[in-house]
Design a protein around this motif. Structure first.
Motif, PDB file in Angstrom:
ATOM      1  N   TYR A   1      -4.836   5.688   0.085  1.00 12.25           N
ATOM      2  CA  TYR A   1      -3.820   4.709  -0.280  1.00 12.25           C
ATOM      3  C   TYR A   1      -4.204   3.960  -1.560  1.00 12.25           C
TER       4      TYR A   1
ATOM      5  N   GLU B   1      -3.481   0.212  -3.356  1.00 10.29           N
ATOM      6  CA  GLU B   1      -3.035  -1.130  -2.998  1.00 10.29           C
ATOM      7  C   GLU B   1      -2.778  -1.969  -4.241  1.00 10.29           C
TER       8      GLU B   1
ATOM      9  N   ARG C   1       0.844  -1.197   0.000  1.00 11.92           N
ATOM     10  CA  ARG C   1       0.000   0.000   0.000  1.00 11.92           C
ATOM     11  C   ARG C   1       0.881   1.249   0.000  1.00 11.92           C
TER      12      ARG C   1
END
Length: 216
Positions: A179, A181, A171
């Protein structure tokens, strides 16, 4: 002040801004204010009324500045400026590179990664390794195979892994807490040929060929 963006030096993921201001003990006839992207602006001399709070919705990513001044007894006072930093977009998509490769005999492969963020910038990265092979999952009684994310910097040396399949989850966080991922599969395999001291040459981790046969 702002209940949604209280610190003018920090980035926030919220795109809705609420601004509040307090009147002094003196009677105020009204306020003039404006929200823009300029750090310093003098609002016009047209009163917007005497209310002491305001809400803006769906602000674009970037730096916004609220400017306000008060009207008292027919005279305008000085201007107060308040900054609101908005970043509602996660970092850019990125790839995880495994060195020497995603299928390797090395028990401690190296992970390399890098992302960018257009507004607030990258703050940090977090990584988690998940074992997928049943015998590895059962043997992981300690925290060798991470159940929680840990902060990481590229390049990152993974802990010593047993033979098996894994998912590496990475992440990238920006300064507003958004964020991105990504997941990369990883396989730790046996070497095709492995010499075993006095016994011979192990093939595929299954058959050991005596040294005499090898020389012949």
């Amino acid at each position: 002040t702002s209940e949604t963006h209280p610190d003018s030096t920090k980035w926030y993921a919220g795109a809705n801004l609420i601004v509040n201001w307090a009147a002094s003990d003196e009677e105020v006839d009204g306020y003039s204010y404006i929200l823009n992207t300029e750090p310093v602006t003098n609002p016009d001399e047209i009163s917007e009324g005497a209310k002491t709070s305001l809400a803006y919705r769906n602000l674009a990513d970037g730096q916004h500045y609220f400017h306000i001044k008060a009207l008292r007894n027919g005279s305008w006072g000085g201007v107060t400026h308040f900054a609101a930093l908005v970043d509602n977009t996660p970092p850019a998509q990125f790839e995880i590179e495994v060195v020497p490769g995603a299928r390797t005999t090395r028990r401690q492969p190296v992970i390399q990664f890098s992302s960018t963020d257009a507004s607030s910038g990258i703050d940090h990265y977090e990584l988690k390794t998940i074992a997928l092979t049943p015998h590895v999952v059962e043997a992981a009684s300690d925290d060798t195979y991470q159940s929680l994310f840990v902060e990481a910097q590229s390049p990152y040396l993974l802990p010593t892994l047993s033979r098996g399949q894994y998912d590496v989850i990475m992440r990238a966080y920006d300064r507003a807490g958004n964020y991105q991922e990504v997941i990369r599969g990883l396989a730790i395999v046996n070497a095709l040929f492995k010499p075993i001291s006095d016994e011979g040459l192990e093939i595929g981790g299954v058959v050991t060929l005596p040294w005499l046969w090898v020389w012949l």
